[in-house]
Design a protein around this motif. Structure first.
Motif, short mmCIF file in Angstrom:
data_model
loop_
_atom_site.label_atom_id
_atom_site.label_comp_id
_atom_site.label_asym_id
_atom_site.label_seq_id
_atom_site.Cartn_x
_atom_site.Cartn_y
_atom_site.Cartn_z
N THR A 65 -12.84 -10.80 8.72
CA THR A 65 -13.52 -11.05 7.44
C THR A 65 -12.50 -11.18 6.31
O THR A 65 -12.61 -12.07 5.46
N TYR A 66 -11.51 -10.29 6.28
CA TYR A 66 -10.47 -10.37 5.24
C TYR A 66 -9.70 -11.69 5.33
O TYR A 66 -9.41 -12.31 4.30
N GLU A 69 -11.81 -14.57 4.08
CA GLU A 69 -11.82 -14.54 2.61
C GLU A 69 -10.53 -15.13 2.05
O GLU A 69 -10.54 -15.88 1.08
N ALA A 70 -9.41 -14.81 2.68
CA ALA A 70 -8.11 -15.29 2.21
C ALA A 70 -8.00 -16.81 2.31
O ALA A 70 -7.40 -17.46 1.45
N LYS A 72 -10.55 -18.97 2.34
CA LYS A 72 -11.70 -19.65 1.75
C LYS A 72 -11.27 -20.42 0.50
O LYS A 72 -10.61 -19.88 -0.39
N THR A 77 -9.28 -20.85 -6.36
CA THR A 77 -8.05 -21.19 -5.64
C THR A 77 -7.57 -22.59 -6.01
O THR A 77 -6.37 -22.84 -6.06
N HIS A 98 -4.08 -15.73 -4.40
CA HIS A 98 -5.29 -15.19 -3.79
C HIS A 98 -4.99 -14.71 -2.38
O HIS A 98 -5.44 -13.63 -1.96
N TYR A 99 -4.19 -15.47 -1.63
CA TYR A 99 -3.85 -15.12 -0.25
C TYR A 99 -3.06 -13.81 -0.21
O TYR A 99 -3.32 -12.94 0.63
N LYS A 101 -3.16 -11.40 -2.37
CA LYS A 101 -4.07 -10.31 -2.71
C LYS A 101 -4.89 -9.90 -1.49
O LYS A 101 -5.10 -8.71 -1.24
N CYS A 102 -5.33 -10.88 -0.72
CA CYS A 102 -6.10 -10.58 0.50
C CYS A 102 -5.22 -9.90 1.55
O CYS A 102 -5.69 -9.00 2.25
N LYS A 105 -5.11 -6.34 0.82
CA LYS A 105 -6.34 -5.67 1.28
C LYS A 105 -6.24 -5.36 2.77
O LYS A 105 -6.64 -4.29 3.22
N VAL A 106 -5.71 -6.31 3.54
CA VAL A 106 -5.52 -6.10 4.98
C VAL A 106 -4.59 -4.92 5.21
O VAL A 106 -4.87 -4.04 6.04
#
Length: 149
Positions: A65-66, A69-70, A72, A77, A98-99, A101-102, A105-106
């Motif tokens: 899922t993460y 999102e990265a 997308k 973006t 954005h990538y 930041k994702c 999160k990972v």
């Protein structure tokens, strides 16, 4: 696609000096939907009796899922890309993509999962970004590999 496999990492003299080697389980990338970052959710045999199937699947599904999102594409973006062009990419000296930041999160999710789920069971989950987003490596800390002489 073949299911995830167990491999043992054999250390050479240089890696033996770094410490003991442990058995590892690798979860492979799933290329069935193209080249997007997605990992196989099939349960590896090497994790039998070490972790519940549902816990393992939750971890892999959350990581997938993460990464979805990265990758997308959104208005944000696209604007990020246009602004990067206008600033000759110097905007990335003071702002994360954005990538990125994702990926952070990972990393946080991996740390949480290790602390709460995997380490208490004698396992260590490695961030896939450290392995070039090719595999998820799960080290079995209770199964050291004895070097052969």
């Amino acid at each position: 696609m073949s299911p995830p496999t167990i491999r043992s990492s054999q250390g050479n003299t240089a890696s033996q000096a770094q410490g003991p080697q442990y058995a590892k389980v690798f979860v492979q990338r799933d290329y069935s939907d193209g080249t997007t970052v997605k990992f196989m959710t099939s349960f590896p045999q090497g994790l039998e009796n070490k972790i519940e199937r549902s816990v393992f699947e939750y971890t892999i599904n959350q990581l997938n899922t993460y990464f979805a999102e990265a990758e997308k594409a959104s208005c944000k973006t696209y604007c990020e890309g246009c602004f990067a062009c206008f600033t000759v990419y110097t905007m990335f000296l003071c702002a994360d993509t954005h990538y990125e930041k994702c990926l952070r999160k990972v990393g946080k999710f991996i740390v949480e999962q290790n602390e709460m789920v995997y380490l208490p069971r004698g396992l260590l989950l490695t961030n896939p970004a450290e392995r070039g987003l090719r595999i998820i490596e799960i080290t079995m800390l209770d199964q050291p590999i004895v070097a052969r002489t």
